[in-house]
Design a protein around this motif. Structure first.
Motif, mmCIF file in Angstrom:
data_model
loop_
_atom_site.group_PDB
_atom_site.id
_atom_site.type_symbol
_atom_site.label_atom_id
_atom_site.label_comp_id
_atom_site.label_asym_id
_atom_site.label_seq_id
_atom_site.Cartn_x
_atom_site.Cartn_y
_atom_site.Cartn_z
ATOM 1 N N SER A 37 0.860 -1.317 -0.019
ATOM 2 C CA SER A 37 -0.071 -0.121 0.078
ATOM 3 C C SER A 37 0.933 1.141 -0.021
ATOM 4 C CB SER A 37 -0.813 -0.176 1.049
ATOM 5 O OG SER A 37 -0.036 0.351 2.497
ATOM 6 N N ARG A 38 0.112 2.374 -0.195
ATOM 7 C CA ARG A 38 0.941 3.711 -0.205
ATOM 8 C C ARG A 38 1.568 3.754 1.091
ATOM 9 N NH1 ARG A 38 -0.996 9.663 -2.169
ATOM 10 N NH2 ARG A 38 0.577 10.690 -0.949
ATOM 11 N N PHE A 58 6.372 11.254 -4.371
ATOM 12 C CA PHE A 58 6.536 11.268 -5.938
ATOM 13 C C PHE A 58 6.772 9.905 -6.505
ATOM 14 C CE2 PHE A 58 10.206 11.350 -9.180
ATOM 15 C CZ PHE A 58 9.601 12.073 -10.077
ATOM 16 N N LEU A 59 7.580 9.096 -6.123
ATOM 17 C CA LEU A 59 7.846 7.779 -6.562
ATOM 18 C C LEU A 59 6.624 6.910 -6.403
ATOM 19 C CD1 LEU A 59 11.265 7.074 -4.847
ATOM 20 C CD2 LEU A 59 10.715 7.379 -7.348
ATOM 21 N N TRP A 60 5.863 7.010 -5.638
ATOM 22 C CA TRP A 60 4.371 6.300 -5.395
ATOM 23 C C TRP A 60 3.759 6.627 -6.429
ATOM 24 C CZ3 TRP A 60 2.835 1.723 -3.594
ATOM 25 C CH2 TRP A 60 1.476 1.830 -3.341
ATOM 26 N N THR A 61 3.488 7.911 -6.702
ATOM 27 C CA THR A 61 2.708 8.300 -7.773
ATOM 28 C C THR A 61 3.104 7.875 -9.157
ATOM 29 O OG1 THR A 61 2.102 10.599 -6.853
ATOM 30 C CG2 THR A 61 1.757 10.391 -9.018
ATOM 31 N N PHE A 63 4.576 5.024 -9.622
ATOM 32 C CA PHE A 63 4.283 3.498 -9.864
ATOM 33 C C PHE A 63 2.744 3.484 -10.207
ATOM 34 C CE2 PHE A 63 7.478 3.084 -5.935
ATOM 35 C CZ PHE A 63 8.636 3.473 -6.798
ATOM 36 N N THR A 64 1.926 4.162 -9.785
ATOM 37 C CA THR A 64 0.388 3.967 -9.925
ATOM 38 C C THR A 64 0.010 4.894 -10.785
ATOM 39 O OG1 THR A 64 0.369 5.795 -8.027
ATOM 40 C CG2 THR A 64 0.496 3.388 -7.349
ATOM 41 N N GLY A 65 0.573 4.854 -12.362
ATOM 42 C CA GLY A 65 -0.183 5.575 -13.228
ATOM 43 C C GLY A 65 -1.644 5.051 -13.654
ATOM 44 N N LEU A 66 -2.042 3.938 -13.142
ATOM 45 C CA LEU A 66 -3.364 3.688 -13.252
ATOM 46 C C LEU A 66 -4.429 4.063 -12.036
ATOM 47 C CD1 LEU A 66 -2.701 -0.019 -14.400
ATOM 48 C CD2 LEU A 66 -3.160 2.020 -15.816
ATOM 49 N N GLY A 67 -3.725 4.540 -11.066
ATOM 50 C CA GLY A 67 -4.651 5.125 -10.032
ATOM 51 C C GLY A 67 -4.896 4.113 -8.877
ATOM 52 N N TYR A 127 3.493 1.394 -15.067
ATOM 53 C CA TYR A 127 3.772 0.787 -13.844
ATOM 54 C C TYR A 127 5.013 1.601 -13.248
ATOM 55 C CZ TYR A 127 0.872 -2.824 -15.440
ATOM 56 O OH TYR A 127 -0.259 -3.856 -15.894
ATOM 57 N N GLY A 128 5.574 2.676 -13.828
ATOM 58 C CA GLY A 128 6.685 3.324 -13.108
ATOM 59 C C GLY A 128 8.136 2.671 -13.286
#
Length: 208
Positions: A37-38, A58-61, A63-67, A127-128
């Motif tokens: 999880s975040r 910033f990194l988590w965002t 990784f989660t280009g699909l929201g 997916y980053g």
């Protein structure tokens, strides 16, 4: 640390603490649900490798280009350096059922071929996953060094279920496509038991 640490640098920092991507994931997955999880990610990034909270966000965002609210174990393993086709297979099959859907997601211009550039962009945007990992994956995917792959390569690699009831089986370590035999063919009167050329599985026809 520099103001913004990118995923490649974070991977190096993680590797200085844990010997494998699996151990990095195990440390992050505090609730043992096979996802990160975040909050779990931010705790690991800020406490274990001392990234700033802003950097972790910033990194988590990225990784989660699909929201998504969590990322799959295979996704995290790829980010942390486990750049293998089986890991990517698990990731895409967690998202897609049919191989055609996987192929279409990565075929940006819809021309029926996946180029290296399209593959890299797909993994980065959705997916980053950075170019270092994508390069290692592409070497295995484009094994004939053509510079592109067709849907049959995705089928061979098992990147989803083939449409129409076709079956993927493991043969000598390779996933291969086999056709599920169709219904018996009906023969003209007097031809029972005769082989029908071209029929799946070499089926013989049956009586009416």
């Amino acid at each position: 640390l520099e103001p913004v640490v990118k995923i490649a640098k974070q991977r190096v920092l993680m590797a200085s603490i844990w010997q494998s991507a699996s151990l990095v994931f195990q440390n992050a997955d505090r609730d043992a649900d096979f996802r990160v999880s975040r909050m779990e990610y931010e705790v690991q990034a800020t406490v274990m490798v001392e990234l700033s909270k802003m950097n972790a966000v910033f990194l988590w965002t990225s990784f989660t280009g699909l929201g998504q609210e969590t990322i799959h174990r295979s996704h995290y393993l790829l980010l942390m350096g486990q750049a293998t086709v089986p890991t990517l297979r698990t990731l895409v099959r967690d998202r897609f059922d049919l191989v055609d859907a996987t192929f279409n997601a990565s075929d940006a211009n819809r021309d029926g071929s996946i180029t290296k550039a399209e593959f890299f962009k797909w993994l980065l945007v959705d997916y980053g996953i950075d170019d270092e990992i994508s390069e290692l994956l592409w070497i295995s995917i484009d094994n004939e060094e053509m510079g592109f792959v067709k849907v049959d390569r995705y089928i061979t690699l098992g990147f989803g279920r083939a449409a129409g009831g076709d079956v993927l089986v493991l043969l000598r370590g390779q996933l291969v496509l086999t056709l599920r035999p169709g219904p018996p063919r009906v023969c003209p009167r007097g031809d029972q038991g005769r082989h029908v050329p071209g029929d799946a599985g070499g089926a013989s026809c049956t009586a009416r």
